[in-house]
Design an enzyme around this catalytic site. Structure first.
Site, PDB file in Angstrom:
ATOM      1  N   SER A 159       0.820  -1.208   0.000  1.00 37.47           N
ATOM      2  CA  SER A 159       0.000   0.000   0.000  1.00 37.47           C
ATOM      3  C   SER A 159       0.856   1.261   0.000  1.00 37.47           C
ATOM      4  O   SER A 159       1.964   1.274   0.570  1.00 37.47           O
ATOM      5  CB  SER A 159      -0.863  -0.019   1.269  1.00 37.47           C
ATOM      6  OG  SER A 159      -1.416   1.258   1.494  1.00 37.47           O
TER       7      SER A 159
ATOM      8  N   TYR B 180      -1.488  -0.537  10.498  1.00 33.77           N
ATOM      9  CA  TYR B 180      -1.747  -1.182   9.211  1.00 33.77           C
ATOM     10  C   TYR B 180      -0.548  -0.995   8.280  1.00 33.77           C
ATOM     11  O   TYR B 180      -0.038  -1.950   7.697  1.00 33.77           O
ATOM     12  CB  TYR B 180      -3.023  -0.589   8.595  1.00 33.77           C
ATOM     13  CG  TYR B 180      -3.244  -0.975   7.156  1.00 33.77           C
ATOM     14  CD1 TYR B 180      -3.580  -2.268   6.801  1.00 33.77           C
ATOM     15  CD2 TYR B 180      -3.096  -0.029   6.128  1.00 33.77           C
ATOM     16  CE1 TYR B 180      -3.775  -2.624   5.465  1.00 33.77           C
ATOM     17  CE2 TYR B 180      -3.283  -0.371   4.803  1.00 33.77           C
ATOM     18  CZ  TYR B 180      -3.625  -1.673   4.478  1.00 33.77           C
ATOM     19  OH  TYR B 180      -3.802  -2.015   3.157  1.00 33.77           O
TER      20      TYR B 180
ATOM     21  N   LYS C 258       2.251  -3.745   6.567  1.00 31.63           N
ATOM     22  CA  LYS C 258       2.577  -3.864   5.133  1.00 31.63           C
ATOM     23  C   LYS C 258       4.080  -3.725   4.920  1.00 31.63           C
ATOM     24  O   LYS C 258       4.686  -4.472   4.148  1.00 31.63           O
ATOM     25  CB  LYS C 258       1.823  -2.791   4.325  1.00 31.63           C
ATOM     26  CG  LYS C 258       0.318  -3.024   4.247  1.00 31.63           C
ATOM     27  CD  LYS C 258      -0.005  -4.228   3.404  1.00 31.63           C
ATOM     28  CE  LYS C 258      -1.467  -4.610   3.435  1.00 31.63           C
ATOM     29  NZ  LYS C 258      -1.774  -5.872   2.812  1.00 31.63           N
TER      30      LYS C 258
HETATM   31  P1  NAD Z   1     -11.094  -6.796   1.282  1.00 38.44           P
HETATM   32  O1  NAD Z   1     -11.277  -6.757   2.760  1.00 38.44           O
HETATM   33  O2  NAD Z   1     -12.250  -6.535   0.414  1.00 38.44           O
HETATM   34  O3  NAD Z   1     -10.444  -8.191   0.858  1.00 38.44           O
HETATM   35  C1  NAD Z   1      -9.564  -8.900   1.690  1.00 38.44           C
HETATM   36  C2  NAD Z   1     -10.094 -10.313   1.761  1.00 38.44           C
HETATM   37  O4  NAD Z   1      -9.252 -11.077   2.637  1.00 38.44           O
HETATM   38  C3  NAD Z   1     -11.506 -10.388   2.322  1.00 38.44           C
HETATM   39  O5  NAD Z   1     -12.315 -11.148   1.455  1.00 38.44           O
HETATM   40  C4  NAD Z   1     -11.339 -11.096   3.671  1.00 38.44           C
HETATM   41  O6  NAD Z   1     -12.466 -11.880   4.011  1.00 38.44           O
HETATM   42  C5  NAD Z   1     -10.091 -11.911   3.442  1.00 38.44           C
HETATM   43  N1  NAD Z   1      -9.351 -12.220   4.658  1.00 38.44           N
HETATM   44  C6  NAD Z   1      -9.043 -11.389   5.685  1.00 38.44           C
HETATM   45  N2  NAD Z   1      -8.351 -12.051   6.633  1.00 38.44           N
HETATM   46  C7  NAD Z   1      -8.215 -13.322   6.189  1.00 38.44           C
HETATM   47  C8  NAD Z   1      -7.593 -14.472   6.722  1.00 38.44           C
HETATM   48  N3  NAD Z   1      -6.976 -14.450   7.914  1.00 38.44           N
HETATM   49  N4  NAD Z   1      -7.618 -15.612   6.005  1.00 38.44           N
HETATM   50  C9  NAD Z   1      -8.239 -15.653   4.792  1.00 38.44           C
HETATM   51  N5  NAD Z   1      -8.854 -14.602   4.263  1.00 38.44           N
HETATM   52  C10 NAD Z   1      -8.844 -13.442   4.943  1.00 38.44           C
HETATM   53  O7  NAD Z   1      -9.900  -5.772   0.945  1.00 38.44           O
HETATM   54  P2  NAD Z   1      -9.383  -5.301  -0.466  1.00 38.44           P
HETATM   55  O8  NAD Z   1      -9.698  -3.859  -0.597  1.00 38.44           O
HETATM   56  O9  NAD Z   1      -9.794  -6.234  -1.517  1.00 38.44           O
HETATM   57  O10 NAD Z   1      -7.821  -5.416  -0.209  1.00 38.44           O
HETATM   58  C11 NAD Z   1      -7.065  -6.542  -0.614  1.00 38.44           C
HETATM   59  C12 NAD Z   1      -5.626  -6.349  -0.163  1.00 38.44           C
HETATM   60  O11 NAD Z   1      -5.115  -5.138  -0.706  1.00 38.44           O
HETATM   61  C13 NAD Z   1      -5.475  -6.240   1.344  1.00 38.44           C
HETATM   62  O12 NAD Z   1      -4.301  -6.918   1.722  1.00 38.44           O
HETATM   63  C14 NAD Z   1      -5.315  -4.747   1.562  1.00 38.44           C
HETATM   64  O13 NAD Z   1      -4.543  -4.465   2.713  1.00 38.44           O
HETATM   65  C15 NAD Z   1      -4.576  -4.319   0.305  1.00 38.44           C
HETATM   66  N6  NAD Z   1      -4.799  -2.906  -0.047  1.00 38.44           N
HETATM   67  C16 NAD Z   1      -6.065  -2.438  -0.242  1.00 38.44           C
HETATM   68  C17 NAD Z   1      -6.255  -1.099  -0.575  1.00 38.44           C
HETATM   69  C18 NAD Z   1      -7.650  -0.545  -0.785  1.00 38.44           C
HETATM   70  O14 NAD Z   1      -7.791   0.685  -0.822  1.00 38.44           O
HETATM   71  N7  NAD Z   1      -8.677  -1.356  -0.944  1.00 38.44           N
HETATM   72  C19 NAD Z   1      -5.152  -0.248  -0.704  1.00 38.44           C
HETATM   73  C20 NAD Z   1      -3.876  -0.761  -0.507  1.00 38.44           C
HETATM   74  C21 NAD Z   1      -3.706  -2.094  -0.184  1.00 38.44           C
END
Ligand code: NAD
Ligand code: UDP
Length: 351
Positions: free
Chosen positions: A137, A161, A165
């Protein structure tokens, strides 16, 4: 047909990337604990048969489980190899992503985001699978750094958070340093993914009150929430509101295909960190106005005080991605607002 393991594949970024993978004819194994998503996203993907393919059922498998559970992970790899579809690449989206929760529950965030990732890597190694793409991120960059942010800009997260990362990035870097002949790893630093699949059938489906601007804005537009609260109106920007680098979710998804292609084509560098952004900054007010104009509606908003530890201007330097991955964002802020509203309108309560 290569097999890709997608952790967190039921979530916002995961499901859109699964769509992009399907288009590229990968076989996909999704694992997700569903802690922040619903199986309905995957069920819908299968039932809609988006790509008009007869074989979609055999192309995707979903298994409910937690990345912290080593035995579960082992069983996933075992099942895949028994069926003759050895997992070749892992796209690792599973994780917890709320900045405010990470401050309240740091143990949980380190347990899932860091320990969970380490366990996944351990089981990958046991199974001789070493191709890994990690969801990092832009929050790892220092608040003092000026945009455009380059991959070598200084790092200093300002919340738990962000620290999780950065910790994973460092762990991965060390892993490649010590075992370079095995690992091929790409860390993708996302900027602000928003919007939805243009079909309007897939999008962001927050289970709780959204913390991020765009899903909150969509819920105001659909009258689920009364008004949008804009955090600060006296930032040092042209209209006084903060600037971010919003990127269409399908562009972000396609960035993962480019990362796999890079590994597939020999990965000159065994460890890479790459920004996924557009390089363009949009203010909160510009986003609201564009959303109103594109979708022909009005958003009620009110300015309130600044959010703690917010930053005036954040946008990427996307040139490294362009040079190394041959990838760049194709969709603009109009597409993001149009597709995001189309999804929200069709699915006011999510999947
Ligand atoms: P999201 O919460 O929609 O998706 C993450 C998924 O991981 C969810 O479906 C959740 O149920 C699953 N999950 C969480 N803990 C788990 C575990 N212990 N075991 C198995 N599954 C688990 O989030 P997203 O927006 O799709 O983000 C995906 C990744 O991208 C994350 O790692 C997040 O930190 C990173 N990210 C997201 C953003 C954003 O703005 N959305 C920005 C930068 C980084
Ligand atoms: N923001 C806002 N109201 C909200 C949510 C966010 O004004 O309800 C602002 C926030 O101050 C920031 C921008 O919108 O300037 C994007 O915030 P988001 O949390 O989506 O992304 P991040 O700040 O993590 O990049």
């Amino acid at each position: 047909m290569d097999t890709v393991l997608v952790t967190g594949g039921a979530g916002f970024i995961g499901i859109h990337t699964v769509i992009a993978l399907l288009e590229k004819k990968y076989r996909i194994l999704i694992i997700d604990s569903l802690i922040n998503s619903s199986k309905k996203s995957i069920e819908r993907l299968i039932s809609k048969n988006l790509l008009k393919k007869e074989s979609i059922n055999s192309q995707i498998i979903f298994i409910n489980g937690d990345i912290r559970d080593v035995n579960f992970l082992r069983s996933v790899f075992k099942k895949a190899s028994k069926s003759g579809h050895i997992i070749k690449y892992v796209l690792h989206f599973a994780g917890l992503k709320s900045i405010s929760d990470s401050i309240l529950f740091p143990d949980e965030y380190w347990e899932v985001n860091v320990i969970g990732t380490k366990r996944l890597l351990k089981v990958m190694k046991e199974n001789n699978c070493h191709n890994f793409v990690f969801s990092s991120s832009a929050t790892v960059y220092s608040l003092d750094e000026k945009s455009p942010l380059k991959e070598n800009s200084s790092l200093s997260p300002n919340n738990q958070y962000g620290y999780t990362k950065l910790a994973v990035e460092k762990f991965l870097e060390g892993l490649v340093h010590d075992q370079e002949r095995f690992w091929r790893i790409v860390c993708l630093r996302y900027f602000n993914p928003i919007g939805a699949h243009p079909s309007g059938d897939f999008g962001e489906s927050p289970l709780n009150t959204p913390n991020n601007l765009f899903p909150y804005l969509c819920q105001v537009a659909s009258k689920k929430r009364k008004k949008l609260y804009i955090f600060g109106q006296n930032w040092p920007t042209s209209d006084g509101t903060c600037i971010r680098d919003y990127i269409h979710i399908m562009d972000l998804a396609e960035g993962h295909i480019a990362a796999i292609d890079y590994i597939k084509s020999g990965a000159k560098e065994p460890f890479l960190i790459i920004n996924l952004g557009t390089g363009l900054g949009t203010s909160v007010l510009e986003l609201v106005k564009t959303f109103e104009n594109v979708n022909n509606l009005r958003i009620d908003y009110e300015f309130i005080e600044r959010r703690e530890k917010d930053k005036a201007i954040v946008y990427a330097d996307p040139n490294f991605a362009k040079r190394i991955l041959n990838w760049e964002a194709k969709r603009n802020i109009f597409d993001m607002c149009k597709d995001g509203w189309n999804w929200q309108k069709k699915n006011p309560d999510g999947y």
